[in-house]
Design a protein around this motif. Structure first.
Motif, PDB file in Angstrom:
ATOM      1  N   THR A  58       0.837  -1.203   0.000  1.00 24.44           N
ATOM      2  CA  THR A  58       0.000   0.000   0.000  1.00 24.44           C
ATOM      3  C   THR A  58       0.869   1.248   0.000  1.00 24.44           C
ATOM      4  O   THR A  58       0.600   2.213  -0.729  1.00 24.44           O
ATOM      5  CB  THR A  58      -0.940   0.004   1.221  1.00 24.44           C
ATOM      6  N   PHE A  59       1.930   1.216   0.785  1.00 26.15           N
ATOM      7  CA  PHE A  59       2.862   2.346   0.808  1.00 26.15           C
ATOM      8  C   PHE A  59       3.460   2.556  -0.584  1.00 26.15           C
ATOM      9  O   PHE A  59       3.493   3.679  -1.088  1.00 26.15           O
ATOM     10  CB  PHE A  59       3.969   2.115   1.835  1.00 26.15           C
ATOM     11  N   ASP A  60       3.936   1.473  -1.194  1.00 26.18           N
ATOM     12  CA  ASP A  60       4.541   1.579  -2.527  1.00 26.18           C
ATOM     13  C   ASP A  60       3.550   2.129  -3.551  1.00 26.18           C
ATOM     14  O   ASP A  60       3.900   2.953  -4.393  1.00 26.18           O
ATOM     15  CB  ASP A  60       5.037   0.216  -3.001  1.00 26.18           C
ATOM     16  N   LYS A  61       2.318   1.680  -3.484  1.00 25.51           N
ATOM     17  CA  LYS A  61       1.317   2.042  -4.485  1.00 25.51           C
ATOM     18  C   LYS A  61       0.797   3.469  -4.329  1.00 25.51           C
ATOM     19  O   LYS A  61       0.594   4.172  -5.317  1.00 25.51           O
ATOM     20  CB  LYS A  61       0.148   1.061  -4.406  1.00 25.51           C
ATOM     21  N   TYR A  62       0.588   3.917  -3.085  1.00 25.96           N
ATOM     22  CA  TYR A  62      -0.100   5.185  -2.870  1.00 25.96           C
ATOM     23  C   TYR A  62       0.740   6.316  -2.272  1.00 25.96           C
ATOM     24  O   TYR A  62       0.368   7.479  -2.405  1.00 25.96           O
ATOM     25  CB  TYR A  62      -1.317   4.980  -1.960  1.00 25.96           C
TER      26      TYR A  62
END
Length: 94
Positions: A58-62
């Motif tokens: 989630t961190f990587d994506k958003y």
């Protein structure tokens, strides 16, 4: 020179004392631990994810593309203030 003192209590009093100590100590230890963790301004990716309560993917994506990082070799660190500022911007859209 240290001395040891043995305190002998009936089982019910011993359990009551243990419960009272747990009631006082556990929240204090948890609070101190949380305050220490949140006081650190710069965190690695794993700690930033914990700080935000999100997973690595989630961190990587958003988030990762929207906050600056400093990389030392293979390790990147993030500024909590920059992450907080980005999250504040996101509040307007969701």
């Amino acid at each position: 020179m240290s001395q040891t003192v043995e305190l002998v209590l009936p089982d019910d009093q011993r359990e009551e004392l243990i419960d009272a100590l747990k009631e006082e100590l556990v929240p204090s230890i948890a609070k101190a631990s949380t305050e220490t963790f949140t006081r650190e301004r710069y965190k690695n990716k794993k700690d930033i994810c914990m700080y935000l309560g999100i997973g690595n993917n989630t961190f990587d994506k958003y988030v990762a593309a929207h906050v600056p990082s400093v990389t030392f070799g293979k390790k990147s660190i993030y500024d909590c203030k920059a992450v907080d500022a980005y999250m504040k911007q996101c509040e307007r859209f969701y």
